[in-house]
Scaffold this motif. Structure first.
Motif, mmCIF file in Angstrom:
data_model
loop_
_atom_site.group_PDB
_atom_site.id
_atom_site.type_symbol
_atom_site.label_atom_id
_atom_site.label_comp_id
_atom_site.label_asym_id
_atom_site.label_seq_id
_atom_site.Cartn_x
_atom_site.Cartn_y
_atom_site.Cartn_z
ATOM 1 N N LEU A 193 0.839 -1.205 0.000
ATOM 2 C CA LEU A 193 0.000 0.000 0.000
ATOM 3 C C LEU A 193 0.872 1.253 0.000
ATOM 4 O O LEU A 193 1.929 1.289 0.635
ATOM 5 N N ARG A 194 0.433 2.279 -0.701
ATOM 6 C CA ARG A 194 1.169 3.541 -0.757
ATOM 7 C C ARG A 194 0.702 4.469 0.359
ATOM 8 O O ARG A 194 -0.487 4.736 0.498
ATOM 9 N N GLN A 195 1.640 4.976 1.141
ATOM 10 C CA GLN A 195 1.303 5.924 2.196
ATOM 11 C C GLN A 195 0.942 7.270 1.575
ATOM 12 O O GLN A 195 1.675 7.787 0.735
ATOM 13 N N GLU A 196 -0.200 7.807 2.001
ATOM 14 C CA GLU A 196 -0.684 9.074 1.459
ATOM 15 C C GLU A 196 -0.675 10.190 2.502
ATOM 16 O O GLU A 196 -1.082 11.306 2.218
ATOM 17 N N GLY A 197 -0.222 9.885 3.712
ATOM 18 C CA GLY A 197 -0.220 10.877 4.784
ATOM 19 C C GLY A 197 -1.541 10.876 5.537
ATOM 20 O O GLY A 197 -2.554 10.357 5.056
ATOM 21 N N ALA A 198 -1.540 11.436 6.729
ATOM 22 C CA ALA A 198 -2.729 11.500 7.587
ATOM 23 C C ALA A 198 -3.288 10.110 7.874
ATOM 24 O O ALA A 198 -4.506 9.929 7.973
ATOM 25 N N ALA A 199 -2.382 9.118 8.007
ATOM 26 C CA ALA A 199 -2.765 7.725 8.278
ATOM 27 C C ALA A 199 -3.681 7.161 7.214
ATOM 28 O O ALA A 199 -4.568 6.361 7.509
ATOM 29 N N ASN A 200 -3.468 7.569 5.970
ATOM 30 C CA ASN A 200 -4.225 7.054 4.830
ATOM 31 C C ASN A 200 -3.305 6.283 3.899
ATOM 32 O O ASN A 200 -2.122 6.612 3.759
#
Length: 269
Positions: free
Chosen positions: A191-198
């Protein structure tokens, strides 16, 4: 060659320090998952090189792996704070871009239009009838009606272990408005980290598989609590000291190589 090998080691130690620093910085971030750096060695040789004479020329970063172990659960008492007790992810969708994001941070709230969201992304649910039975598999944003069919005002909301979201009204009636849809992946580490725990899905993670809470490995829902970061500060501090010493050792190796080179130059002069 020793200069470049040690320089490579410095860069790798710096990467390790960066990852550990990010873990420590997010120790209090709800739903955060820590990462670790995996290294691999580099050798210089060919098919005709004697295997007993192969020379190592340092290391390289093989991967920065995410650890999706569940973090500790903290009770909050807020009905819209949700925890997944399993492998599932909450599914959210941006009302602006339509992008689908996945999260373990269940700190949801109701906006002025009645949508359940977190960080501007709306929670996705399976549609249900008023009794809570699922009526379809197409995901949709959950919206709480301000009044029920009898015209009574909205009074509160509750989420069951099975993920059914129930709205309560002033006349004492309760109505199910959807069931939380949980997503799992064949390779969550991709999974790609998108920031803000997303996170967002990639070709490495595979497409999301959706299911109902409290079934199989998706996990049940706990209301009134939040999942904290799975960062262990004691473990990270030990890793920080180790990475610092690796950095210092490589820097010392460069210093030693410099002294040897200077000695050889002095001998020639």
């Amino acid at each position: 060659m020793s200069f470049y090998t040690s320089l490579n080691g410095l860069k790798n130690a710096q990467t390790d320090l960066g990852v550990i620093s990010n873990n420590i910085a997010n120790a209090e971030t709800n739903g955060f998952k820590k990462s670790t750096v995996a290294f691999s060695d580099i050798v210089a040789g060919s098919a005709f090189t004697n295997p007993k004479l192969l020379i190592g020329i340092g290391a390289t970063v093989e991967a920065i792996n995410q650890n999706f172990k569940q973090g500790p659960v903290e009770q909050t008492g807020n009905a819209l704070d949700l925890v997944v007790n399993g492998d599932g992810f909450f599914t959210t969708r941006s009302a602006i871009t339509g992008d689908t994001l996945y999260t373990r941070n269940g700190a949801f709230e109701i906006d002025e239009n009645g949508y359940l969201l977190r960080g501007g992304n709306r929670l996705q649910v399976f549609p249900t009838d008023p009794a809570g039975a699922v009526t379809g598999t197409a995901l949709q944003s959950v919206q709480v009606p301000a009044v029920n069919a009898a015209g009574a005002q909205f009074a509160g909301v509750a989420v069951g272990k099975n993920g059914v979201i129930t709205a309560s009204y002033a006349d004492g009636n309760n109505t199910a408005i959807g069931m939380v849809a949980l997503a799992t992946f064949i390779s969550p580490g991709g999974l790609r980290q998108e920031g803000a725990a997303n996170w967002s899905a990639t070709g490495i993670s595979g497409a999301a598989t959706y299911g109902q809470p409290d079934e199989g490995f998706y996990g049940g829902i706990t209301s009134g609590a939040l999942e904290r970061s799975n960062v262990d500060l004691s473990e990270e501090m030990v890793g920080l000291i180790t990475a610092q010493r690796n950095f210092q050792a490589n820097a010392k190796a460069i210093d030693t190589a410099t002294q040897i080179s200077q000695t050889i130059i002095n001998l020639r002069t």
